[in-house]
Enzyme design. Structure first.
Site, PDB file in Angstrom:
ATOM      1  N   SER A  84     -62.569  -4.905  -9.995  1.00  0.00           N
ATOM      2  CA  SER A  84     -63.469  -5.262  -8.899  1.00  0.00           C
ATOM      3  C   SER A  84     -64.910  -4.965  -9.259  1.00  0.00           C
ATOM      4  O   SER A  84     -65.198  -4.005  -9.994  1.00  0.00           O
ATOM      5  CB  SER A  84     -63.089  -4.454  -7.647  1.00  0.00           C
ATOM      6  OG  SER A  84     -64.081  -4.547  -6.650  1.00  0.00           O
ATOM      7  N   TYR A 141     -61.643   3.055  -2.989  1.00  0.00           N
ATOM      8  CA  TYR A 141     -61.089   1.812  -3.527  1.00  0.00           C
ATOM      9  C   TYR A 141     -61.650   1.558  -4.925  1.00  0.00           C
ATOM     10  O   TYR A 141     -60.911   1.287  -5.876  1.00  0.00           O
ATOM     11  CB  TYR A 141     -61.426   0.641  -2.602  1.00  0.00           C
ATOM     12  CG  TYR A 141     -61.186  -0.719  -3.221  1.00  0.00           C
ATOM     13  CD1 TYR A 141     -59.893  -1.186  -3.427  1.00  0.00           C
ATOM     14  CD2 TYR A 141     -62.248  -1.525  -3.617  1.00  0.00           C
ATOM     15  CE1 TYR A 141     -59.657  -2.423  -4.008  1.00  0.00           C
ATOM     16  CE2 TYR A 141     -62.030  -2.759  -4.199  1.00  0.00           C
ATOM     17  CZ  TYR A 141     -60.730  -3.205  -4.391  1.00  0.00           C
ATOM     18  OH  TYR A 141     -60.509  -4.435  -4.970  1.00  0.00           O
TER      19      TYR A 141
END
Length: 336
Positions: free
Chosen positions: A140, A165
Site C-alpha cells: 500500500s 494498517y
C-alpha cells in the site's frame, strides 16, 4: 498459467479475477467473505464472476464463469490452504486478501495481526512448500507515511508508518524480502495508490461521499479538505497487476513496485467532480485531521513503466463510470 487470487470477493480482487481469466489463464479465487463491510456487496461481486451465493460452502471449490473457480476459505486456515495448494499446483499466486482500512486499524488492531501478518505468513509458507513460481502481493502507498519527499519512489525510506494498517503492510514487505532471500522465491510487492471505481468498498471516500450526498447528509471532510491523493482508476491498477503477472522474467527476484496514476489531485477537486457527476451540491462537515491519515500521496511509476504500464484513466472519465455503477447498484431513483 494456473493462478490463485486471494481476496477474490474484494474490490480489486474481483476485477483482477475477471481480467486474468479473460486472458485465458485458469483462475481460482479465494475469499473468506468476512463481514468487515456489507456482505451483500461481496456476494454481488461473486455473482459477477458466475458464483451463486446459495451454493457457497466453506472449503468447497465452485465453478463460475469461463476459466473461473472459487473457494470460500480463510488464509489463516493453513491445513485446508495447504491441501488446496497441493491439489492445484499453482504457477502464480496473486495475494490481495487483507484486512483493509486505515481508520478501522486504530480501533481493531488485532484483526490486522490475524489477517495481514499471520494470514500473509501462511501464504508465504504455502508458496515455499509447494514450489509456486511467483508470488505477487498487495502492499500500500500508506507505507510511505507523511513524507515531504515526493513523488514517492520505491527506494525511499518507509520506516515511519502513521497507521497500524500501514505498519502491517510494511511488515509484509520485510517478511517477503526474508522469504525471497532464504528460499529463492520470486516475490513482487505492489504499492497501490488510492484505488477507486465500480464495485468500490463502501468504507472508502467515493461511496461514503456519494451515499451521504444522495441522502442529503453532510459529507465528512477531514483536515479541512487540505489533502491530496493519487487517485487511480481500477482498470489501471489491474493493468499493472497483469503486466507484473505476465512479465516475470523482467522482474528481480524480490521487487516492490508502485502502481498509481502519478498525478495527485486535491480532495476538494475530487469532491467537486463527484458533485458535478451526481448533479448534487454536497453539504460539507469540515473536520480536523484523522489519526492515521497521510496528507499527500503521489506515486513515481517509472519502475513499473519499464513493463509497459501507463495509467490512462483521468478522473473526468473514471468518476462517471463509478457514478454509473453506484446509481445502478444502490438503486437510486431520485432525480438529481
Amino acid at each position: 498459467m494456473k493462478i490463485l487470487i486471494t481476496g477474490a470477493a474484494g474490490f480489486i480482487g474481483m476485477h483482477t479475477v475477471k481480467k486474468i481469466a479473460s486472458l485465458g489463464h485458469q483462475v481460482i479465487g479465494l475469499d473468506n467473505i468476512n463481514a468487515y463491510y456489507e456482505i451483500e456487496l461481496k456476494y454481488a461481486r461473486l455473482h459477477e464472476l458466475g458464483i451463486n451465493k446459495s451454493l457457497l460452502q466453506y472449503n468447497k471449490v465452485l465453478k463460475g464463469n469461463t476459466n473461473i473457480s472459487f473457494i470460500q476459505l480463510d488464509i489463516q486456515d493453513a491445513g485446508n490452504l495447504n491441501v488446496l495448494f497441493a491439489n492445484e499446483k499453482f504457477d502464480l499466486v496473486i495475494h490481495l486478501a487483507a484486512q483493509a482500512g486505515v481508520r478501522y486499524s486504530i480501533t481493531n488492531p488485532r484483526d490486522y495481526i490475524d489477517s495481514n501478518i499471520i494470514g500473509f505468513y501462511t501464504i508465504l509458507e504455502a508458496c515455499r512448500n509447494f514450489q509456486v513460481q511467483h508470488l505477487i502481493y498487495a502492499s500500500s502507498s500508506s507505507v510511505y507515511g507523511n513524507t515531504n519527499t515526493i513523488p514517492f519512489s520505491e527506494n525511499q525510506n518507509t520506516d515511519f508508518p502513521v497507521s497500524f494498517y500501514a505498519a502491517t503492510k510494511k511488515s509484509n514487505e520485510v517478511m517477503a524480502h526474508a522469504y525471497s532471500s532464504l528460499y529463492q522465491l520470486k516475490i513482487t510487492g505492489l504499492r497501490f495508490f488510492t484505488v477507486y471505481g465500480p464495485w468500490g468498498r463502501p468504507d472508502m471516500a467515493p461511496v461514503l461521499f456519494a451515499k451521504a450526498g444522495v441522502q442529503s447528509n453532510p459529507i465528512k471532510v477531514f483536515n479541512n479538505g487540505e489533502q491530496s491523493r493519487d487517485f487511480t482508476y481500477i482498470d489501471d491498477i489491474v493493468q499493472g497487476i497483469v503486466l507484473v503477472a505476465e512479465n516475470k522474467s523482467l522482474l528481480k527476484n524480490y521487487q516492490i513496485l508502485n502502481i498509481g496514476k502519478g498525478s495527485p489531485v486535491s480532495l476538494m477537486d475530487f469532491i467537486r467532480l463527484l458533485e458535478k457527476e451526481l448533479n448534487l451540491q454536497f453539504e460539507y462537515d469540515f473536520m480536523p485531521p484523522q489519526k492515521g491519515d497521510v496528507i499527500t500521496t503521489y506515486s513515481n511509476t517509472s519502475e513499473i513503466e519499464k513493463l509497459g504500464y501507463k495509467a490512462s484513466t483521468p478522473l473526468e472519465k473514471g468518476i462517471p463510470k463509478f457514478v454509473e455503477w453506484f446509481k445502478d447498484y444502490y438503486k437510486i431513483t431520485q432525480k438529481f
